[in-house]
Design a protein around this motif. Structure first.
Motif, PDB file in Angstrom:
ATOM      1  N   SER A 240       0.811  -1.224   0.000  1.00 38.18           N
ATOM      2  CA  SER A 240       0.000   0.000   0.000  1.00 38.18           C
ATOM      3  C   SER A 240       0.842   1.271   0.000  1.00 38.18           C
ATOM      4  O   SER A 240       0.383   2.307  -0.465  1.00 38.18           O
ATOM      5  CB  SER A 240      -1.008   0.004   1.149  1.00 38.18           C
ATOM      6  OG  SER A 240      -0.380  -0.310   2.358  1.00 38.18           O
TER       7      SER A 240
ATOM      8  N   ILE B  14      -0.090   4.098  -2.639  1.00 32.03           N
ATOM      9  CA  ILE B  14      -0.391   5.488  -2.247  1.00 32.03           C
ATOM     10  C   ILE B  14       0.491   6.445  -3.052  1.00 32.03           C
ATOM     11  O   ILE B  14       0.025   7.481  -3.534  1.00 32.03           O
ATOM     12  CB  ILE B  14      -0.206   5.687  -0.718  1.00 32.03           C
ATOM     13  CG1 ILE B  14      -1.315   4.948   0.048  1.00 32.03           C
ATOM     14  CG2 ILE B  14      -0.208   7.175  -0.351  1.00 32.03           C
ATOM     15  CD1 ILE B  14      -1.102   4.849   1.549  1.00 32.03           C
TER      16      ILE B  14
ATOM     17  N   LEU C 153      -6.502   2.723   5.651  1.00 33.57           N
ATOM     18  CA  LEU C 153      -5.721   3.636   4.800  1.00 33.57           C
ATOM     19  C   LEU C 153      -6.250   5.069   4.901  1.00 33.57           C
ATOM     20  O   LEU C 153      -5.479   6.029   4.805  1.00 33.57           O
ATOM     21  CB  LEU C 153      -5.720   3.153   3.346  1.00 33.57           C
ATOM     22  CG  LEU C 153      -4.925   1.852   3.133  1.00 33.57           C
ATOM     23  CD1 LEU C 153      -5.108   1.323   1.724  1.00 33.57           C
ATOM     24  CD2 LEU C 153      -3.439   2.034   3.418  1.00 33.57           C
TER      25      LEU C 153
ATOM     26  N   TRP D  93      -0.434  12.111   2.553  1.00 34.06           N
ATOM     27  CA  TRP D  93       0.005  11.020   1.676  1.00 34.06           C
ATOM     28  C   TRP D  93       1.318  11.327   0.963  1.00 34.06           C
ATOM     29  O   TRP D  93       2.087  10.414   0.662  1.00 34.06           O
ATOM     30  CB  TRP D  93      -1.108  10.664   0.681  1.00 34.06           C
ATOM     31  CG  TRP D  93      -1.354  11.704  -0.382  1.00 34.06           C
ATOM     32  CD1 TRP D  93      -2.230  12.731  -0.338  1.00 34.06           C
ATOM     33  CD2 TRP D  93      -0.683  11.809  -1.640  1.00 34.06           C
ATOM     34  NE1 TRP D  93      -2.158  13.490  -1.474  1.00 34.06           N
ATOM     35  CE2 TRP D  93      -1.217  12.935  -2.300  1.00 34.06           C
ATOM     36  CE3 TRP D  93       0.304  11.082  -2.292  1.00 34.06           C
ATOM     37  CZ2 TRP D  93      -0.804  13.340  -3.556  1.00 34.06           C
ATOM     38  CZ3 TRP D  93       0.735  11.477  -3.546  1.00 34.06           C
ATOM     39  CH2 TRP D  93       0.187  12.592  -4.175  1.00 34.06           C
TER      40      TRP D  93
END
Length: 474
Positions: free
Chosen positions: A42, A46, A267, A276
């Motif tokens: 992830s 991202i 998330l 992010w």
């Protein structure tokens, strides 16, 4: 009891035993859906897609619910189906059974290799800054992990279910803990040492929900798809599940809730606490959230959780490959020896065979010391194989509706949307395959994947077909 019966009692069983309870099945279903792809992949997703990763997981989760409902309906329509192999062999033909069985086996071997890369990456967290494992050190760690998983699986299926239950429970509690801590940080406006303040606005205030545009959004699907490998594990456990009519529907129906809770919400909280743009692509965002917040103790705990998650993924993989080999051998599509069960009703020869190939992954670590590169190549090849398997499960459903309408009419667990929804899921899987050609590193995997088709076509034609012909003549 006479002597003959005693001898018979000691002979190895010929059938897999129904030893997995509802508790095991529920947690294995969750554990299968929370793997290395979420914890390790992830970070990169991202970086590629930004906050639009939340939509990516919702779209994939939606499609997989229908895939699992289709699989559940077929398996419950005929309890003699032990796994996808029997299902594909019966509904499409022996060639499909051969392809699904061996491709599923190779897919999980690749997951094992990707997991070894992830384990070394996580263990690097404990090394002093600037240091890395030597190639020999990497290979030894990999070999140790494979032996440990082999020993767990050799005992009994009940022990596998028990260990997987606890592995999955650790993952679930850790993700729930992360969501709760993340929410607390947001509501108390926690300020990280870097100066950023935890806030829900962090999610959309750095370029909106689609900061990388359409191409970034599409590129995010590749690693996100890898995170879903294992959702179909229930289909390999059909022959070892107690009371499947009651327990399989429960496990399948809970999938959408779990995806929203464990993927989307976790998330969402990570990106609310850490903007992010500050999440490192080569690190697990679950660990980096606590490091970014300046809480190293929590980062250490999370790193241990992530490590246990990878071991859980390998444990499931080794379990399912041995069951696939057992099914292939029973149907004459693999050497007979792989279809023998140990006195504990475990396909031990299949376990040795699979672990030997994952050991080759340990050697692979020696030649590709860059763990992220090794992980991306293995996971991309794996996604290609799994996309083809998932598509064939949907083709099986379409065939089942055409060939066995009476079973569908009697079914208590019908797939919503039926045939038209099957075509939508197949179209989505083809779309996911096209997306793989957009990134240079995944395109590499796409180019070499036809080699597997050539190997399977050759072995099927020259080894399997003559054997069937011989058997029919006898």
């Amino acid at each position: 009891m006479n002597r003959t019966n005693q001898i018979n009692d000691k002979s190895p069983p010929h059938e897999l035993q129904r030893k997995l309870s509802n508790r095991h099945l529920q947690l294995i279903a969750i554990g299968g859906a929370i793997g290395t792809g979420l914890f390790m992949g992830s970070g990169k997703t991202i970086a590629l897609a930004g906050p639009s990763i939340l939509f990516i997981y919702m779209i994939i989760g939606f499609m997989f619910f229908f895939l699992m409902r289709a699989l559940g309906e077929i398996l419950l329509s005929n309890l003699h189906y032990k796994s996808f192999i029997d299902m594909a062999h019966d509904l499409i033909g022996p060639g499909a059974g051969y392809y699904i069985g061996w491709s599923y086996w190779l897919g999980w071997i690749l997951v094992g290799i990707a997991d070894l890369a992830a384990i070394i990456n996580y263990l690097g967290f404990w090394l002093p800054e600037g240091m890395a494992f030597t190639p020999m050190g990497q290979a030894l760690i990999s070999a140790g992990c494979v032996i440990f998983i082999l020993l767990i699986n050799l005992v009994t299926v009940k022990l596998f279910g028990e260990i997987e239950f606890w592995f999955a429970l650790i993952k679930i509690l850790a993700i729930i803990g992360l969501i709760v801590i993340g929410a607390y940080m947001v509501f108390t406006h926690f300020q990280a040492p870097t100066g950023s303040v935890a806030s829900f606005s962090n999610i959309w205030s750095h370029g909106g929900m689609f900061p990388k545009g359409a191409m970034g959004f599409l590129a995010g699907f590749q690693i996100a798809m890898f995170a879903f490998v294992g959702v179909e594990l229930l289909g390999t456990m059909a022959a070892e599940t107690k009371d499947p009519e009651k327990n399989l529907p429960k496990a399948v129906n809970a999938i959408p809730t779990r995806i929203i809770l464990f993927y989307v919400l976790s998330l969402f909280m990570i990106m609310a606490v850490t903007p992010w743009i500050e999440i490192p692509a080569d690190q697990s965002p679950f660990v980096s959230l606590f490091l970014h917040a300046g809480i190293p103790t929590s980062a250490i705990i999370m790193n241990l959780v992530v490590l246990s998650s990878v071991m859980s993924s390998m444990n499931s993989g080794v379990f399912s490959t041995s069951r696939m080999l057992f099914g292939l051998a029973q149907g004459g599509q693999a050497p007979k020896v792989l279809g023998l069960l140990s006195p504990r009703a475990v396909p031990a020869k299949g376990l040795y065979f699979s672990c030997a190939f994952i050991m080759v992954g340990a050697a692979f670590q020696y030649f590709v010391p860059n763990t992220i590169e090794a992980f991306t190549l293995a996971s991309s090849l794996c996604v290609i194989l799994f996309i083809s398997i998932w598509a064939l499960i949907m083709v099986c459903y379409i065939r089942y509706r055409k060939l066995k309408p009476e079973l569908h009419d009697k079914s208590q667990f019908k797939m919503p949307g039926g045939i038209w929804m099957s075509y939508i899921v197949i179209a989505f899987l083809l779309f996911a395959l096209v997306i793989l050609s957009l990134e240079a590193d995944t395109l590499k995997a796409l180019i070499i994947s036809p080699l597997w088709l050539i190997i399977l076509a050759t072995t099927y034609h020259y080894f399997y077909k003559p054997r069937v012909h011989k058997m029919n003549n006898h």
